[in-house]
Design a protein around this motif. Structure first.
Motif, PDB file in Angstrom:
ATOM      1  N   PRO A  13      25.784 -20.384  67.457  1.00 40.82           N
ATOM      2  CA  PRO A  13      26.731 -21.316  67.038  1.00 40.82           C
ATOM      3  C   PRO A  13      27.898 -20.785  66.045  1.00 40.82           C
ATOM      4  O   PRO A  13      29.108 -21.489  66.069  1.00 40.82           O
ATOM      5  CB  PRO A  13      26.025 -22.248  66.259  1.00 40.82           C
ATOM      6  CG  PRO A  13      24.483 -22.419  66.924  1.00 40.82           C
ATOM      7  CD  PRO A  13      24.415 -20.761  67.477  1.00 40.82           C
ATOM      8  N   GLU A  43      19.037 -29.841  75.563  1.00 41.18           N
ATOM      9  CA  GLU A  43      18.933 -30.435  74.141  1.00 41.18           C
ATOM     10  C   GLU A  43      17.368 -30.797  73.916  1.00 41.18           C
ATOM     11  O   GLU A  43      17.074 -31.897  73.786  1.00 41.18           O
ATOM     12  CB  GLU A  43      19.754 -31.732  73.959  1.00 41.18           C
ATOM     13  CG  GLU A  43      21.236 -31.485  74.025  1.00 41.18           C
ATOM     14  CD  GLU A  43      21.723 -31.067  72.539  1.00 41.18           C
ATOM     15  OE1 GLU A  43      21.101 -30.819  71.428  1.00 41.18           O
ATOM     16  OE2 GLU A  43      22.835 -31.206  72.597  1.00 41.18           O
ATOM     17  N   ARG A  53      15.187 -20.982  67.701  1.00 37.59           N
ATOM     18  CA  ARG A  53      16.166 -22.158  67.749  1.00 37.59           C
ATOM     19  C   ARG A  53      16.346 -22.894  66.065  1.00 37.59           C
ATOM     20  O   ARG A  53      17.233 -23.205  66.020  1.00 37.59           O
ATOM     21  CB  ARG A  53      15.447 -23.419  68.570  1.00 37.59           C
ATOM     22  CG  ARG A  53      15.586 -23.115  70.004  1.00 37.59           C
ATOM     23  CD  ARG A  53      16.792 -23.589  70.392  1.00 37.59           C
ATOM     24  NE  ARG A  53      17.586 -24.597  69.770  1.00 37.59           N
ATOM     25  CZ  ARG A  53      17.581 -26.121  70.205  1.00 37.59           C
ATOM     26  NH1 ARG A  53      16.601 -26.192  71.508  1.00 37.59           N
ATOM     27  NH2 ARG A  53      18.192 -26.814  69.851  1.00 37.59           N
ATOM     28  N   MET A  72      19.353 -21.444  64.577  1.00 36.56           N
ATOM     29  CA  MET A  72      20.446 -22.179  65.003  1.00 36.56           C
ATOM     30  C   MET A  72      20.991 -23.349  64.278  1.00 36.56           C
ATOM     31  O   MET A  72      21.929 -23.965  64.526  1.00 36.56           O
ATOM     32  CB  MET A  72      20.637 -22.533  66.539  1.00 36.56           C
ATOM     33  CG  MET A  72      20.110 -21.418  67.573  1.00 36.56           C
ATOM     34  SD  MET A  72      21.298 -19.953  67.553  1.00 36.56           S
ATOM     35  CE  MET A  72      20.320 -18.853  66.798  1.00 36.56           C
ATOM     36  N   ARG A  73      20.139 -24.067  63.364  1.00 40.57           N
ATOM     37  CA  ARG A  73      20.237 -24.988  62.643  1.00 40.57           C
ATOM     38  C   ARG A  73      20.772 -26.233  63.120  1.00 40.57           C
ATOM     39  O   ARG A  73      21.621 -26.936  62.842  1.00 40.57           O
ATOM     40  CB  ARG A  73      21.069 -24.611  61.317  1.00 40.57           C
ATOM     41  CG  ARG A  73      21.172 -23.474  60.617  1.00 40.57           C
ATOM     42  CD  ARG A  73      22.028 -23.333  59.334  1.00 40.57           C
ATOM     43  NE  ARG A  73      21.765 -21.871  58.617  1.00 40.57           N
ATOM     44  CZ  ARG A  73      20.709 -22.141  57.609  1.00 40.57           C
ATOM     45  NH1 ARG A  73      20.135 -23.270  57.186  1.00 40.57           N
ATOM     46  NH2 ARG A  73      20.608 -21.008  56.981  1.00 40.57           N
ATOM     47  N   LYS A  97      21.929 -26.457  66.126  1.00 37.38           N
ATOM     48  CA  LYS A  97      22.776 -26.413  67.260  1.00 37.38           C
ATOM     49  C   LYS A  97      22.358 -25.701  68.401  1.00 37.38           C
ATOM     50  O   LYS A  97      21.294 -24.798  68.345  1.00 37.38           O
ATOM     51  CB  LYS A  97      24.282 -25.755  66.774  1.00 37.38           C
ATOM     52  CG  LYS A  97      24.807 -26.558  65.532  1.00 37.38           C
ATOM     53  CD  LYS A  97      26.197 -25.985  64.974  1.00 37.38           C
ATOM     54  CE  LYS A  97      26.714 -26.705  64.060  1.00 37.38           C
ATOM     55  NZ  LYS A  97      28.038 -26.198  63.487  1.00 37.38           N
ATOM     56  N   LEU A  98      22.988 -25.659  69.393  1.00 37.88           N
ATOM     57  CA  LEU A  98      22.595 -24.911  70.696  1.00 37.88           C
ATOM     58  C   LEU A  98      23.172 -23.632  70.938  1.00 37.88           C
ATOM     59  O   LEU A  98      24.358 -23.493  70.669  1.00 37.88           O
ATOM     60  CB  LEU A  98      22.754 -25.875  71.877  1.00 37.88           C
ATOM     61  CG  LEU A  98      21.907 -27.065  72.317  1.00 37.88           C
ATOM     62  CD1 LEU A  98      22.378 -27.683  73.464  1.00 37.88           C
ATOM     63  CD2 LEU A  98      20.553 -26.495  72.519  1.00 37.88           C
TER      64      LEU A  98
END
Length: 324
Positions: free
Chosen positions: A245, A272, A306, A309-310, A312-313
């Motif tokens: 991200p 998602e 994941r 990524m906080r 986000k994808l």
């Protein structure tokens, strides 16, 4: 045969280790010499490290001879001085010339990790996994100048269930060969086994694996990429480029993954799904990554990756990277 069978063992890779141990413990076998490749730099500090076979020999109290080339006159003189009955060659990594092949009284035997004539060459284990074969095995083969082309003394089959990783399968095949090694060598020396010629119409060849072989093309099917992750473990790994991200691109290795049904994603796009890492692949298929290794980092679960990524994808870059 009343006297012990004098064997010179040539090997380097992990598959050779259980076979060496079996021969060292066998009744009626005299290991006259153990020969391997020289120590090579390994790890970040590039410390000279013995081959798996040489390390195993040392553990057994044997002193391995390390040589860059078994075809030099000095080694040939050494071999002739031993007057061995057989040479046993397993994952050695050097081509033996005619003078070396002719030195033992009863010839040279190679243990090859495929069901010959399939997968002659340097990477039979990886190819069997990559091609999702239903079985593989090992062959005790009479050595000649051709590439794994000699007659086969004994074939030992091993069924595959599609979950095997290359490093684990290599050891299983080594153990399979080890359980028959002493008996097979004794029978060969006593002329109770006759090599059966290979069928030239069924020959397939596999080359040495290189680092670019592990590069993931997300336009391939999930089944193909999943098989790559197992075939190329631990090296070179199924490697991919990932855009995180903050905009950076990082290299990652897909360590463990599985096909995932019910997703419609563009190649390289992630679903998602909190705590999961499902990536679109070619042919309307998807792959769930279970364990991932960022370059320079530690192996981690998909959930841990994941979490970094906080919310986000990440995105996996779909194009097949050019070779460097």
């Amino acid at each position: 045969m009343n006297s012990k069978l004098k064997v010179v063992f040539l090997g380097s890779g992990p598959i050779a280790v259980p076979i060496l141990r079996a021969l060292a413990a066998a009744q009626g076998i005299d290991l006259a010499a153990v020969v391997s490749q020289p120590d090579r730099p390994a790890g970040r500090k590039r410390v000279p490290t013995p081959t798996p076979l040489a390390a195993a020999a040392l553990d057994l109290g044997l002193t391995p001879l390390r040589t860059e080339d078994v075809n030099v006159p000095e080694f040939l003189d050494f071999l002739r001085g031993l007057a061995p009955d057989l040479l046993c060659v397993v994952s050695f990594g050097q081509i033996l010339h005619s003078d070396v092949l002719a030195a033992p009284k009863s010839g040279c035997v190679n243990v090859h990790a495929s069901l010959l004539p399939a997968y002659r060459g340097a990477s039979p284990i990886a190819q069997a996994i990559r091609n999702r074969d239903a079985e593989t095995g090992v062959c005790f083969m009479a050595m000649e100048r051709g590439l794994d082309s000699g007659g086969v003394y004994r074939r030992l089959s091993l069924p595959l269930d599609g979950t095997e990783y290359a490093d684990e399968l290599e050891l299983r095949l080594g153990e399979l060969a080890a359980s028959h090694a002493a008996e097979t060598l004794r029978e060969i020396a006593a002329h109770r086994l006759v090599p059966v010629p290979q069928d030239p119409a069924k020959v397939t060849v596999c080359r040495k694996i290189t680092k670019p072989d592990g590069a993931v093309d997300w336009n391939a099917s999930a089944a193909v990429i999943e098989a790559m992750s197992r075939a190329y473990c631990p090296w070179p790994g199924a490697t991919a480029r990932c855009r995180i991200p903050d905009g950076r691109e990082i290299a990652v290795t897909l360590r463990r993954c599985r096909e995932a049904a019910g997703f419609a994603l563009a190649p390289g796009r992630c679903a998602e799904l909190p705590g999961r890492l499902v990536v679109g692949c070619g042919g309307n298929s998807a792959l769930e990554i279970l364990e991932i290794l960022p370059s320079g980092g530690k192996l981690m679960s998909a959930a841990a990756f994941r979490n970094g990524m906080r919310g986000k994808l990440p995105e996996f870059i779909a194009e097949f990277p050019a070779e460097n």
